[in-house]
Design a protein around this motif. Structure first.
Motif, mmCIF file in Angstrom:
data_model
loop_
_atom_site.group_PDB
_atom_site.id
_atom_site.type_symbol
_atom_site.label_atom_id
_atom_site.label_comp_id
_atom_site.label_asym_id
_atom_site.label_seq_id
_atom_site.Cartn_x
_atom_site.Cartn_y
_atom_site.Cartn_z
ATOM 1 N N GLY A 187 -25.224 -35.882 12.749
ATOM 2 C CA GLY A 187 -26.180 -36.037 13.506
ATOM 3 C C GLY A 187 -27.054 -34.818 14.152
ATOM 4 N N PRO A 188 -27.098 -34.836 15.417
ATOM 5 C CA PRO A 188 -27.245 -35.877 16.270
ATOM 6 C C PRO A 188 -28.310 -36.986 16.029
ATOM 7 C CG PRO A 188 -28.152 -34.013 17.439
ATOM 8 C CD PRO A 188 -27.741 -33.685 15.983
ATOM 9 N N ALA A 189 -28.054 -38.189 16.369
ATOM 10 C CA ALA A 189 -29.127 -39.154 16.438
ATOM 11 C C ALA A 189 -28.956 -40.069 17.523
ATOM 12 C CB ALA A 189 -28.825 -39.871 15.008
ATOM 13 N N ALA A 190 -29.185 -39.481 18.797
ATOM 14 C CA ALA A 190 -28.979 -40.065 19.940
ATOM 15 C C ALA A 190 -29.599 -41.382 19.979
ATOM 16 C CB ALA A 190 -29.328 -39.280 21.096
ATOM 17 N N CYS A 191 -29.105 -42.505 20.723
ATOM 18 C CA CYS A 191 -29.538 -43.826 21.086
ATOM 19 C C CYS A 191 -30.320 -43.735 22.320
ATOM 20 C CB CYS A 191 -28.586 -44.859 21.145
ATOM 21 S SG CYS A 191 -29.465 -46.633 21.555
ATOM 22 N N VAL A 192 -31.589 -43.939 22.565
ATOM 23 C CA VAL A 192 -32.576 -43.826 23.710
ATOM 24 C C VAL A 192 -32.793 -45.104 24.383
ATOM 25 C CG1 VAL A 192 -33.349 -41.590 23.034
ATOM 26 C CG2 VAL A 192 -34.727 -43.680 22.557
ATOM 27 N N SER A 193 -32.325 -46.351 23.693
ATOM 28 C CA SER A 193 -32.635 -47.541 24.284
ATOM 29 C C SER A 193 -31.674 -48.503 23.821
ATOM 30 C CB SER A 193 -34.310 -48.140 23.701
ATOM 31 O OG SER A 193 -34.493 -49.330 24.470
ATOM 32 N N ARG A 194 -30.873 -49.025 24.748
ATOM 33 C CA ARG A 194 -29.830 -50.035 24.362
ATOM 34 C C ARG A 194 -30.400 -51.363 24.073
ATOM 35 N NH1 ARG A 194 -28.490 -48.476 29.673
ATOM 36 N NH2 ARG A 194 -26.419 -47.701 28.926
ATOM 37 N N ARG A 195 -31.413 -51.700 24.605
ATOM 38 C CA ARG A 195 -32.356 -52.754 24.016
ATOM 39 C C ARG A 195 -32.995 -52.938 22.729
ATOM 40 N NH1 ARG A 195 -35.808 -56.141 28.111
ATOM 41 N NH2 ARG A 195 -37.263 -54.207 28.363
ATOM 42 N N SER A 196 -32.985 -51.666 21.960
ATOM 43 C CA SER A 196 -33.277 -51.536 20.635
ATOM 44 C C SER A 196 -32.346 -52.065 19.565
ATOM 45 C CB SER A 196 -33.963 -50.180 20.569
ATOM 46 O OG SER A 196 -32.826 -49.152 20.443
ATOM 47 N N VAL A 197 -31.055 -51.959 20.092
ATOM 48 C CA VAL A 197 -29.894 -52.049 18.947
ATOM 49 C C VAL A 197 -29.949 -53.484 18.500
ATOM 50 C CG1 VAL A 197 -27.347 -51.972 18.757
ATOM 51 C CG2 VAL A 197 -28.391 -50.253 20.252
ATOM 52 N N CYS A 198 -29.781 -53.629 17.321
ATOM 53 C CA CYS A 198 -29.689 -54.768 16.373
ATOM 54 C C CYS A 198 -29.136 -54.326 14.976
ATOM 55 C CB CYS A 198 -31.023 -55.528 16.201
ATOM 56 S SG CYS A 198 -32.389 -54.607 15.247
ATOM 57 N N LEU A 199 -28.551 -55.531 14.429
ATOM 58 C CA LEU A 199 -27.913 -55.534 13.171
ATOM 59 C C LEU A 199 -29.110 -56.108 12.039
ATOM 60 C CD1 LEU A 199 -24.760 -56.822 13.872
ATOM 61 C CD2 LEU A 199 -25.099 -54.590 13.736
ATOM 62 N N TYR A 200 -29.098 -55.318 10.928
ATOM 63 C CA TYR A 200 -29.718 -55.804 9.748
ATOM 64 C C TYR A 200 -28.499 -55.738 8.522
ATOM 65 C CZ TYR A 200 -32.809 -56.116 5.617
ATOM 66 O OH TYR A 200 -33.353 -56.418 4.698
ATOM 67 N N LYS A 201 -28.386 -56.854 8.001
ATOM 68 C CA LYS A 201 -27.358 -56.878 7.183
ATOM 69 C C LYS A 201 -25.979 -56.496 7.681
ATOM 70 C CE LYS A 201 -30.277 -57.832 3.246
ATOM 71 N NZ LYS A 201 -30.859 -57.245 1.769
ATOM 72 N N ASN A 202 -25.272 -55.331 6.905
ATOM 73 C CA ASN A 202 -24.344 -54.896 7.545
ATOM 74 C C ASN A 202 -24.677 -53.532 8.131
ATOM 75 O OD1 ASN A 202 -22.330 -56.870 6.901
ATOM 76 N ND2 ASN A 202 -22.323 -56.049 4.500
ATOM 77 N N ALA A 203 -25.866 -53.077 8.473
ATOM 78 C CA ALA A 203 -26.104 -51.894 8.820
ATOM 79 C C ALA A 203 -26.776 -52.332 10.605
ATOM 80 C CB ALA A 203 -27.341 -51.148 8.508
ATOM 81 N N VAL A 204 -26.542 -50.956 11.502
ATOM 82 C CA VAL A 204 -27.170 -51.174 12.641
ATOM 83 C C VAL A 204 -28.428 -50.569 12.755
ATOM 84 C CG1 VAL A 204 -25.485 -49.479 13.308
ATOM 85 C CG2 VAL A 204 -26.316 -50.983 15.188
ATOM 86 N N CYS A 205 -29.431 -50.726 13.483
ATOM 87 C CA CYS A 205 -30.541 -50.063 13.966
ATOM 88 C C CYS A 205 -30.585 -50.045 15.450
ATOM 89 C CB CYS A 205 -31.962 -50.893 13.103
ATOM 90 S SG CYS A 205 -31.786 -51.386 11.380
ATOM 91 N N TYR A 206 -31.312 -48.988 15.702
ATOM 92 C CA TYR A 206 -31.589 -48.507 16.998
ATOM 93 C C TYR A 206 -32.937 -47.351 17.059
ATOM 94 C CZ TYR A 206 -28.873 -44.319 16.180
ATOM 95 O OH TYR A 206 -28.254 -43.152 15.679
ATOM 96 N N ALA A 207 -33.164 -47.314 18.309
ATOM 97 C CA ALA A 207 -34.251 -46.196 18.675
ATOM 98 C C ALA A 207 -33.661 -44.957 18.961
ATOM 99 C CB ALA A 207 -35.294 -46.784 19.597
ATOM 100 N N SER A 208 -34.343 -43.835 18.437
ATOM 101 C CA SER A 208 -33.741 -42.556 18.793
ATOM 102 C C SER A 208 -35.266 -41.748 19.205
ATOM 103 C CB SER A 208 -33.092 -41.902 17.680
ATOM 104 O OG SER A 208 -34.070 -41.415 16.723
ATOM 105 N N ASN A 209 -34.986 -40.581 19.564
ATOM 106 C CA ASN A 209 -35.967 -39.746 19.861
ATOM 107 C C ASN A 209 -36.913 -39.251 18.828
ATOM 108 O OD1 ASN A 209 -36.520 -39.711 22.987
ATOM 109 N ND2 ASN A 209 -34.585 -38.315 23.046
ATOM 110 N N VAL A 210 -36.409 -39.525 17.379
ATOM 111 C CA VAL A 210 -37.120 -38.951 16.449
ATOM 112 C C VAL A 210 -37.415 -40.287 15.553
ATOM 113 C CG1 VAL A 210 -36.084 -36.668 16.408
ATOM 114 C CG2 VAL A 210 -34.901 -38.531 15.253
ATOM 115 N N GLY A 211 -37.130 -41.424 16.013
ATOM 116 C CA GLY A 211 -37.565 -42.618 14.936
ATOM 117 C C GLY A 211 -36.461 -43.599 15.159
ATOM 118 N N ILE A 212 -36.947 -44.774 14.322
ATOM 119 C CA ILE A 212 -35.873 -45.829 14.175
ATOM 120 C C ILE A 212 -34.617 -45.371 13.303
ATOM 121 C CG2 ILE A 212 -35.549 -48.234 13.321
ATOM 122 C CD1 ILE A 212 -36.806 -47.962 15.940
ATOM 123 N N CYS A 213 -33.442 -45.270 13.776
ATOM 124 C CA CYS A 213 -32.312 -44.919 12.639
ATOM 125 C C CYS A 213 -31.566 -46.344 12.287
ATOM 126 C CB CYS A 213 -31.714 -44.059 13.609
ATOM 127 S SG CYS A 213 -32.235 -42.433 14.150
#
Length: 495
Positions: free
Chosen positions: A369-395
């Motif tokens: 990384g780094p790939a810091a999470c900037v919104s805890r309400r953005s965290v969600c799962l897609y299949k076996n992956a986790v997605c979240y918002a960072s300062n540079v995009g959706i990770c």
């Protein structure tokens, strides 16, 4: 009639000048998405009627909610809404007489002078009443033990046994407290002073003797059920004693009291009657956040007082969180997500994965990384992956056969950093639904403008569209793949 035929479409790509767009890309694509390979309108949401919505923690209207949960009861559902950021974890008791969930975060529940403590919500089938039960527990004070000599018992000095006692309490829903301190024991000639007193010396007895235990005073009994103070129906008090083995000592069950549990008690102590070993219980942290179920029968979470530590519960006991089951990271935790036996720790620096099959033997790996999470309400799962918002995009953190576990920016080819920052990513609210990520943003402008994105992951590698729906909170029913959200408009409808 003239018509426009689009054979392939890849969504918007505003980071490129319009003259440089590839075929199938657009400057704008609003309120639409790919479906079965075709560009189709985004469906209008359906207003939800006839369902119970519980407004928690003095929430006055649903439009002010920041957290929304769907709670299933057999074939029916109801909703729970909080004004702050809260988290839900499902119960793990087979054939439970209650529908049971655990809420952590901004719960609004108070205990021992602390607020927002973890709480269990319980509901019996056919009942409309929700029981809100505080999960942290204080141990009882140490027991006071005295040999019962009322019947003229004369001890055999050649057969003296030595032990200590401790006591615990159990709430009406089966959760036991941690252990008290070891007992103070009555000695007729305490410390050689010629008078009796309770001391820290071993308790001396013969097999089959009876022991008197003092009762508890009103200010020493446990609290339970929110602000209601024990003793109340359903509480139990347990006594254990030390049993010496060949190499170790352990506390073994002696007696349990459910009738007037806090009053004086008399127990006959026989070697053959000792029961199971006392569980080593360390109370759930009072400020636990993001409690989530891990396959294997245990839970994970973290707390603001230990922001760099991923915590785990005992297997089968969501109220016991041993210090030995804690793993330190380099950066502060923002949120946790669980997929299979992996806990994704999203931080303000480098994300980590914590993997294993038992809470006492997890392995921590820091990802590139780094790939810091900037919104805890953005965290969600897609299949076996986790997605979240960072300062540079959706990770997205995913595991591949070749690359292993890695962090990928889904939107880096769609938006420049400046374009992405304009969305105010720290406001991102996101959920996975129907093969796409649905994002809601509140811009940092004077009018607090709302914007939304749909990131399609199923029909293409990553096609992005905009939408004009607004939401203050949302949740997904994974069993039916239905997305529920609260419009942030004045009417505050659940859609």
């Amino acid at each position: 009639m003239a018509a426009i035929k689009i054979d392939t479409f890849g969504g918007i790509q505003p980071r490129l000048h319009p003259s440089l767009l590839e075929d199938g890309m657009a400057v704008e694509a609003h309120n639409c998405r790919l479906k079965n390979g075709k560009l189709v309108p985004l469906k209008m949401p359906h207003r939800l009627d006839g369902k119970t919505v519980n407004l928690e923690n003095n929430l006055s209207q649903i439009s002010d909610a920041k957290s929304l949960f769907v709670w299933k009861h057999d074939d029916d559902i109801e909703f729970i809404a909080f004004p702050g950021i809260a988290y839900i974890a499902e119960g793990n008791i087979a054939d439970d007489e209650y529908d049971r969930i655990f809420i952590t975060g901004d719960t609004g529940s108070e205990w021992d002078g602390k607020t927002n403590v973890p709480v269990a919500y319980l509901k019996k089938d056919g009942s409309n009443k929700i029981i809100r039960h505080i999960l942290p527990k204080k141990p009882l004070p140490r027991p006071y033990a005295k040999l019962n000599t009322e019947n003229g018992i004369v001890q055999d000095p050649s057969n003296i046994r030595y032990t200590f006692f401790i006591q615990t309490w159990v709430d009406p829903f089966g959760y036991e407290s941690g252990a008290s301190e070891t007992s103070l024991n009555w000695h007729n000639d305490a410390e050689g002073l010629g008078k009796g007193a309770y001391t820290k010396d071993d308790f001396e007895y013969n097999d089959g003797d009876t022991v008197n235990f003092l009762g508890l005073s009103d200010n020493e009994i446990p609290e339970g059920g929110g602000t209601q103070k024990s003793p109340t129906e359903g509480y139990k008090r347990r006594i254990y004693k030390v049993v010496a083995g060949v190499e170790t000592e352990s506390f073994k069950f002696v007696a349990e009291f459910d009738a007037d549990p806090w009053g004086p008690k008399t127990v006959r102590i026989k070697d053959e009657d000792v029961g199971e070993t006392m569980p080593e219980i360390e109370s759930i942290p009072y400020d636990l956040r993001n409690m989530a179920y891990v396959p294997g029968g245990y839970y994970t979470g973290f707390s603001p007082s230990n922001p760099k530590t991923v915590m785990f519960s005992d297997i089968g006991n969501p109220t016991s969180w041993p210090i030995a089951y804690r793993y330190d990271l380099r950066d502060n935790i923002i949120a946790l997500a669980v997929s299979t036996n992996t806990v994704f720790a999203l931080t303000d620096g480098f994300p980590c994965v914590v993997t294993g099959t038992a809470p006492e033997s997890m392995t921590v790996t820091m990802l590139a990384g780094p790939a810091a999470c900037v919104s805890r309400r953005s965290v969600c799962l897609y299949k076996n992956a986790v997605c979240y918002a960072s300062n540079v995009g959706i990770c997205m953190i995913s595991t591949g056969a070749d690359a292993g576990t890695s962090v990928n920016n889904l939107t880096d080819k769609i938006f420049t950093k400046e374009q992405w920052q304009a969305f105010n990513p720290s406001s991102c609210l996101m959920a996975q639904y129907d093969g796409a990520l649905f994002c809601f943003f509140t811009l940092n402008d004077e009018n607090k403008t709302r914007k939304g994105l749909v990131i399609d992951l199923l029909e293409s590698k990553c096609a992005v569209f905009t939408h004009d729906e607004q939401s203050s909170c949302l949740c997904v029913d994974n069993a039916t793949d239905e997305l529920y959200f609260v419009r942030s408009a004045d009417e505050g409808e659940v859609m």
